[in-house]
Design a protein around this motif. Structure first.
Motif, PDB file in Angstrom:
ATOM      1  N   MET A  64      -7.001  91.460  63.941  1.00  9.44           N
ATOM      2  CA  MET A  64      -7.947  90.244  63.666  1.00  9.44           C
ATOM      3  C   MET A  64      -7.493  89.110  63.754  1.00  9.44           C
ATOM      4  SD  MET A  64     -10.713  92.495  61.485  1.00  9.44           S
ATOM      5  CE  MET A  64     -11.869  90.809  61.230  1.00  9.44           C
ATOM      6  N   GLN A  65      -6.422  88.977  62.888  1.00  5.80           N
ATOM      7  CA  GLN A  65      -5.763  87.741  62.766  1.00  5.80           C
ATOM      8  C   GLN A  65      -5.171  87.168  64.120  1.00  5.80           C
ATOM      9  OE1 GLN A  65      -2.993  88.375  59.713  1.00  5.80           O
ATOM     10  NE2 GLN A  65      -4.269  87.546  58.076  1.00  5.80           N
ATOM     11  N   GLN A  66      -4.636  88.046  64.868  1.00  2.66           N
ATOM     12  CA  GLN A  66      -3.797  87.769  66.040  1.00  2.66           C
ATOM     13  C   GLN A  66      -4.962  87.324  67.080  1.00  2.66           C
ATOM     14  OE1 GLN A  66      -1.439  91.139  67.036  1.00  2.66           O
ATOM     15  NE2 GLN A  66       0.128  90.491  65.851  1.00  2.66           N
ATOM     16  N   GLN A  67      -6.117  88.108  66.926  1.00  4.40           N
ATOM     17  CA  GLN A  67      -7.078  87.748  67.889  1.00  4.40           C
ATOM     18  C   GLN A  67      -7.723  86.345  67.493  1.00  4.40           C
ATOM     19  OE1 GLN A  67     -10.026  90.573  68.221  1.00  4.40           O
ATOM     20  NE2 GLN A  67     -11.366  89.756  69.742  1.00  4.40           N
ATOM     21  N   SER A  68      -7.915  86.091  66.177  1.00  5.12           N
ATOM     22  CA  SER A  68      -8.224  84.678  65.755  1.00  5.12           C
ATOM     23  C   SER A  68      -7.207  83.432  66.279  1.00  5.12           C
ATOM     24  CB  SER A  68      -8.559  84.714  64.389  1.00  5.12           C
ATOM     25  OG  SER A  68      -8.964  83.453  63.971  1.00  5.12           O
ATOM     26  N   LEU A  69      -6.169  83.786  66.067  1.00  7.25           N
ATOM     27  CA  LEU A  69      -5.348  83.022  66.489  1.00  7.25           C
ATOM     28  C   LEU A  69      -5.081  82.479  67.838  1.00  7.25           C
ATOM     29  CD1 LEU A  69      -2.193  83.590  64.055  1.00  7.25           C
ATOM     30  CD2 LEU A  69      -3.645  81.743  63.949  1.00  7.25           C
ATOM     31  N   GLN A  70      -5.200  83.690  68.654  1.00  6.92           N
ATOM     32  CA  GLN A  70      -5.206  83.430  70.274  1.00  6.92           C
ATOM     33  C   GLN A  70      -6.584  82.923  70.739  1.00  6.92           C
ATOM     34  OE1 GLN A  70      -2.715  84.572  72.057  1.00  6.92           O
ATOM     35  NE2 GLN A  70      -3.853  83.450  73.751  1.00  6.92           N
ATOM     36  N   ASN A  71      -7.609  82.941  69.863  1.00  9.25           N
ATOM     37  CA  ASN A  71      -8.985  82.346  70.268  1.00  9.25           C
ATOM     38  C   ASN A  71      -8.596  80.886  69.824  1.00  9.25           C
ATOM     39  OD1 ASN A  71     -10.141  84.624  71.254  1.00  9.25           O
ATOM     40  ND2 ASN A  71     -11.262  84.840  69.123  1.00  9.25           N
ATOM     41  N   ASN A  76      -7.834  75.397  71.851  1.00  8.14           N
ATOM     42  CA  ASN A  76      -7.376  74.233  71.702  1.00  8.14           C
ATOM     43  C   ASN A  76      -6.691  73.680  73.135  1.00  8.14           C
ATOM     44  OD1 ASN A  76      -7.762  73.673  69.040  1.00  8.14           O
ATOM     45  ND2 ASN A  76      -5.797  74.586  68.253  1.00  8.14           N
ATOM     46  N   THR A  77      -6.341  74.705  73.751  1.00  4.90           N
ATOM     47  CA  THR A  77      -5.714  74.486  75.396  1.00  4.90           C
ATOM     48  C   THR A  77      -6.876  74.250  76.121  1.00  4.90           C
ATOM     49  OG1 THR A  77      -4.069  76.157  74.848  1.00  4.90           O
ATOM     50  CG2 THR A  77      -4.466  75.506  77.070  1.00  4.90           C
ATOM     51  N   GLN A  78      -8.130  74.678  76.032  1.00  6.13           N
ATOM     52  CA  GLN A  78      -9.112  74.264  76.869  1.00  6.13           C
ATOM     53  C   GLN A  78      -9.722  72.672  76.598  1.00  6.13           C
ATOM     54  OE1 GLN A  78     -12.504  76.856  76.277  1.00  6.13           O
ATOM     55  NE2 GLN A  78     -13.104  76.451  78.253  1.00  6.13           N
ATOM     56  N   ARG A  79      -9.625  72.416  75.322  1.00  8.48           N
ATOM     57  CA  ARG A  79      -9.997  71.209  74.632  1.00  8.48           C
ATOM     58  C   ARG A  79      -9.228  70.269  75.122  1.00  8.48           C
ATOM     59  NH1 ARG A  79      -9.859  71.642  69.132  1.00  8.48           N
ATOM     60  NH2 ARG A  79     -11.762  72.799  69.348  1.00  8.48           N
ATOM     61  N   VAL A  80      -7.644  70.442  74.925  1.00  5.77           N
ATOM     62  CA  VAL A  80      -6.832  69.379  75.598  1.00  5.77           C
ATOM     63  C   VAL A  80      -6.979  69.315  77.036  1.00  5.77           C
ATOM     64  CG1 VAL A  80      -4.316  69.062  75.985  1.00  5.77           C
ATOM     65  CG2 VAL A  80      -5.095  69.690  73.662  1.00  5.77           C
TER      66      VAL A  80
END
Length: 125
Positions: A64-71, A76-80
């Motif tokens: 779950m933590q890995q999935q949250s970090l990936q999201n 952030n990538t999409q926002r940039v």
């Protein structure tokens, strides 16, 4: 007499009988109380089950933590990327705020009148 004959007939079978359980002697070294051994076995199996459950919870939490970090990274990538498309620099003909501003003779424009030390002590109403 008849009883004696039956008894003598059964003696050879007595020799084939299994000996008493020598491991179940409380006076021997290494004797384990059966109820205590059962309890230890149950506790070991419970510990194994709990360890398995904790490992499963740890794997789930890590995923779950890995999935949250990936999201978050994707967002952030999409926002940039969207910000780079939207925020293109505008043409600057006059030099912006750094140059080309002539309102008074000094070349500076203030929104508030200049202040000097002690102005708050001597109000000018």
């Amino acid at each position: 007499m008849k009883r004696l004959m039956i008894l003598t007939a059964l003696i050879p079978f007595a020799a084939l009988a299994q000996p008493l359980n020598t491991m179940n002697n409380p006076n021997q070294q290494g004797y384990v109380i059966p109820s205590q051994q059962r309890m230890q076995t149950e506790m070991m199996s419970q510990q194994q089950q709990q360890k398995g459950m904790l490992n499963q919870q740890l794997r789930t939490q890590t995923q779950m933590q890995q999935q949250s970090l990936q999201n978050q990274m994707n967002a952030n990538t999409q926002r940039v990327q969207q910000g780079q498309v939207r925020e293109q620099p505008l043409p600057n003909k006059n030099g912006g705020m750094l140059g080309g501003m002539t309102s008074t003779g000094s070349g500076q424009q203030h929104m508030l009148p200049p202040q000097s030390n002690g102005n708050m002590l001597n109000p000018q109403n």
